[in-house]
Write a protein that holds these residues in place. Structure first.
Motif, PDB file in Angstrom:
ATOM      1  N   UNK B  18       0.861  -1.182   0.000  1.00 50.35           N
ATOM      2  CA  UNK B  18       0.000   0.000   0.000  1.00 50.35           C
ATOM      3  C   UNK B  18       0.900   1.234   0.000  1.00 50.35           C
ATOM      4  N   UNK B  19       0.610   2.180  -0.878  1.00 52.39           N
ATOM      5  CA  UNK B  19       1.420   3.400  -0.939  1.00 52.39           C
ATOM      6  C   UNK B  19       1.235   4.180   0.361  1.00 52.39           C
ATOM      7  N   UNK B  24      -2.299   7.262   4.542  1.00 51.81           N
ATOM      8  CA  UNK B  24      -2.716   8.582   5.036  1.00 51.81           C
ATOM      9  C   UNK B  24      -4.199   8.834   4.720  1.00 51.81           C
ATOM     10  N   UNK B  25      -4.598   8.458   3.518  1.00 51.66           N
ATOM     11  CA  UNK B  25      -6.000   8.663   3.116  1.00 51.66           C
ATOM     12  C   UNK B  25      -6.946   7.799   3.937  1.00 51.66           C
ATOM     13  N   UNK B  48      -2.190  -7.558  -6.765  1.00 50.56           N
ATOM     14  CA  UNK B  48      -1.907  -7.576  -5.317  1.00 50.56           C
ATOM     15  C   UNK B  48      -3.128  -7.130  -4.499  1.00 50.56           C
ATOM     16  N   UNK B  49      -4.160  -6.668  -5.191  1.00 48.05           N
ATOM     17  CA  UNK B  49      -5.317  -6.070  -4.521  1.00 48.05           C
ATOM     18  C   UNK B  49      -5.916  -6.953  -3.442  1.00 48.05           C
ATOM     19  N   UNK B  50      -6.059  -8.250  -3.759  1.00 41.99           N
ATOM     20  CA  UNK B  50      -6.679  -9.158  -2.799  1.00 41.99           C
ATOM     21  C   UNK B  50      -5.837  -9.350  -1.558  1.00 41.99           C
ATOM     22  N   UNK B  51      -4.539  -9.612  -1.770  1.00 42.12           N
ATOM     23  CA  UNK B  51      -3.680  -9.916  -0.620  1.00 42.12           C
ATOM     24  C   UNK B  51      -3.451  -8.699   0.267  1.00 42.12           C
ATOM     25  N   UNK B  52      -3.632  -7.502  -0.287  1.00 45.42           N
ATOM     26  CA  UNK B  52      -3.445  -6.286   0.524  1.00 45.42           C
ATOM     27  C   UNK B  52      -4.750  -5.850   1.193  1.00 45.42           C
ATOM     28  N   UNK B  53      -5.825  -6.572   0.897  1.00 40.49           N
ATOM     29  CA  UNK B  53      -7.130  -6.215   1.449  1.00 40.49           C
ATOM     30  C   UNK B  53      -7.136  -6.181   2.966  1.00 40.49           C
ATOM     31  N   UNK B  54      -6.596  -7.262   3.584  1.00 43.05           N
ATOM     32  CA  UNK B  54      -6.595  -7.336   5.052  1.00 43.05           C
ATOM     33  C   UNK B  54      -5.804  -6.178   5.660  1.00 43.05           C
ATOM     34  N   UNK B  55      -4.744  -5.812   4.952  1.00 41.33           N
ATOM     35  CA  UNK B  55      -3.916  -4.709   5.444  1.00 41.33           C
ATOM     36  C   UNK B  55      -4.704  -3.394   5.421  1.00 41.33           C
ATOM     37  N   UNK B  56      -5.442  -3.182   4.330  1.00 38.88           N
ATOM     38  CA  UNK B  56      -6.265  -1.964   4.226  1.00 38.88           C
ATOM     39  C   UNK B  56      -7.321  -1.948   5.331  1.00 38.88           C
TER      40      UNK B  56
END
Lengths: 264, 333
Positions: B18-19, B24-25, B48-56
């Motif tokens: 994630x950038x 910040x947003x 990468x959208x799926x694997x970064x979902x939990x992080x978001x």
């Protein structure tokens, strides 16, 4: 090849901050006396880009500028750089339009002009810097949009564009017609020559009003604005600059170094 | 407009993560969503959208919308506009936030043109008006000489691009719960009018301007390309990046890519050293976010001293060599 460029007349962004005054009531800037408005820097670069294309591929450049009747001055400047025709879009109904309203007026003017291969805009205006008129205009015209161009070439029937991205640039290929917004990295605008200045002086710059371009009153109605400016203020900056001194300049430099090293 | 609800963040993925601006947003978006009493969602495009979902979700999102089609791994204006507008037409967010990055600057206005929303670019602050529940965006105008607040009364979504490193990053909480929603719509290849032929990374000497913790900038007062070497040397000693004002770039003393200011880059380093810079607002606006601005100028009336925290009134030629030498000594000590 016919290129249409949208340019804006703005308050000179290089004026000293002391000359910058606003009226918080009307949420407008009070133009300082004796400082002539200028063409927005990015728009001037767009004109330069078009002139370079014309140098290589021939063709015609048409300039449109929405603003007061005085916008004829910046249009004349672009004519002296090498543009062929210029039109000023002036109407009481065009005043204080938001980005959507502005893009709408420009789109109607472009439709009246007729066939074109390329529309150029600066990447943003040097005053309000909204940075969206070009893209909204492209969507309204239903043509491909490329933003932040730093180089434009024509290869056969297509446009080859370099677009600035964070870590370098992209090379894109787009069909004609497309809309491209131009960034300052495209390079310095040319200085008008004597011949250009003379030709520009002689040119007639027509003025189009809302009725001339068939702009609908509802689209220009401020009540339908997408965005509204609710406040304008000049940020107060505390001038608490600590001056570093020393018996000699070398000592002062040493004292400054000691302060900087603590910060990094 | 009454049906539009919630805050949607357009997420950016850089090097598989994630950038920072997206985090910040998510922080800013969470606050706005709480004030509205509505949901915070994020759109993540790319494989990468799926694997970064939990992080978001850990950073505050209630819902993650993702399309893991690899077509999104490289930014393409046409594809992204279609995907984002498709989601907006279904999810109907009241507020949509973007980073003021090369992607945000391209996508947000285009999406706005397509959706008929209300967009404010390059925002420094966001708030919800308690009475009207409108998003109030604060942004610099006139090259930083003034600040404007904007609202969109009826147009939806209310959109804003936010300048990176302006708002605090969201705090991570791995126990947060949320859901990941796959976007089913496929991209219509006929919308892809623009072909990305190649992406070229520009190699910069030393540190990149936007990432640097120290920036040393020279203005017209430097006088020549040759003298500009002194500015570069100071930057090198401090492990910083070199910046310049517009006149310096126009003169060709430095490449245009090093321009700091309204028509150049916006930087927010720990230390910004302005040498021979008078301080036109068009330049200042690019460095006001710096933790400390240090000004060296022979004109004590120069505007740069109005924004600097540390100043030295001197001809730079007489102090820069000593300053550079002393810093070199302190660095190695």
């Amino acid at each position: 090849m016919h290129t249409i460029i949208c340019v804006k007349q703005v308050l000179d962004p290089e004026i000293p901050p002391a000359k910058f005054k606003i009226d918080p009531e009307t949420k407008k800037v009070i133009p300082p006396a004796g400082v002539p408005p200028v063409i927005s820097v990015f728009d001037e670069r767009a004109v330069e880009a078009a002139c370079r294309l014309k140098d290589k591929n021939k063709g015609k450049i048409t300039i449109i500028s929405m603003g007061s009747a005085k916008a004829a001055d910046v249009v004349r400047h672009t004519l002296s750089m090498g543009a062929d025709d210029g039109i000023v879009l002036t109407d009481d109904a065009f005043e204080n339009l938001d980005s959507f309203g502005t893009a709408y007026v420009l789109s109607k003017a472009i439709k009246k002009i007729g066939a074109f291969d390329l529309v150029l805009c600066g990447r943003q205006a040097a005053d309000w810097g909204a940075g969206q008129v070009g893209s909204i205009l492209g969507e309204m015209l239903g043509i491909p949009i490329i933003t932040l161009a730093c180089n434009i070439e024509v290869t056969g029937q297509a446009l080859k564009i370099r677009r600035i991205v964070r870590d370098g640039f992209e090379v894109l290929e787009a069909p004609m017609p497309s809309l491209i917004t131009v960034s300052s990295e495209i390079g310095l605008p040319r200085l008008p020559g004597g011949m250009g200045l003379m030709m520009a002086r002689r040119k007639v710059i027509p003025t189009w009003k809302a009725v001339d371009i068939g702009a609908e009153a509802a689209m220009l109605d401020k009540a339908n604005s997408h965005t509204e400016v609710t406040g304008l203020s000049v940020p107060t900056r505390k001038s608490e600059c600590e001056m570093i001194t020393g018996v000699t300049l070398v000592e002062a430099a040493g004292n400054l170094a000691a302060r900087i090293i603590k910060l990094v | 407009m009454d049906t539009a609800k919630g805050v949607l963040v357009f997420g950016e993925i850089v090097d598989g993560k994630l950038a920072p601006v997206t985090i910040e947003l998510l922080g800013a978006g969470r606050k706005l969503a709480n004030e509205l009493g509505e949901e915070l969602s994020v759109l993540l495009l790319g494989s990468k959208g799926g694997s970064l979902g939990q992080e978001a979700i850990a950073f505050g999102a209630d819902t993650v919308y993702t399309d893991t089609d690899s077509i999104f791994d490289v930014y393409n204006s046409d594809a992204y506009t279609q995907a984002a507008s498709g989601l907006c037409k279904k999810a109907l967010p009241a507020v949509m936030l973007f980073g003021h990055t090369d992607i945000g600057c391209d996508l947000a206005p285009r999406l706005n043109g397509r959706l008929g929303g209300g967009l404010a670019m390059d925002c420094l602050a966001l708030a919800i008006d308690p009475a009207t529940k409108f998003l109030v965006s604060t942004r610099p105008v006139y090259g930083g000489n003034a600040r404007a607040t904007m609202v969109a009364k009826a147009a939806r979504p209310q959109m804003a691009t936010v300048r990176p490193k302006t708002l605090p990053a969201a705090e991570r909480n791995d126990s947060r719960q949320g859901k990941v929603v796959m976007i089913e719509d496929k991209i219509d290849p006929s919308v892809m009018k623009i072909k990305v032929m190649e992406r070229i990374k520009e190699e910069v000497e030393g540190v990149k301007l936007e990432d640097a913790e120290v920036v040393v900038s020279g203005g017209r007062g430097i006088g020549s390309k040759q003298n500009f070497e002194m500015v570069k040397e100071l930057a090198r000693v401090l492990g910083g990046a070199v910046g310049a004002t517009r006149p310096v770039c126009d003169e060709g003393w430095t490449p245009a890519g090093l321009q700091v200011g309204q028509s150049g880059k916006v930087v927010s380093p720990k230390v910004y050293i302005a040498v021979g810079v008078s301080g036109a607002m068009a330049h200042i606006t690019g460095c006001l976010g710096s933790k400390c601005i240090v000004a060296i100028n022979k004109d004590k009336e120069a505007n740069i001293f109005n924004v600097a925290q540390l100043g030295l009134i001197a001809d730079y030629k007489e102090v820069l060599p000593a300053l550079t030498a002393k810093l070199k000594e302190l660095k190695t000590a």
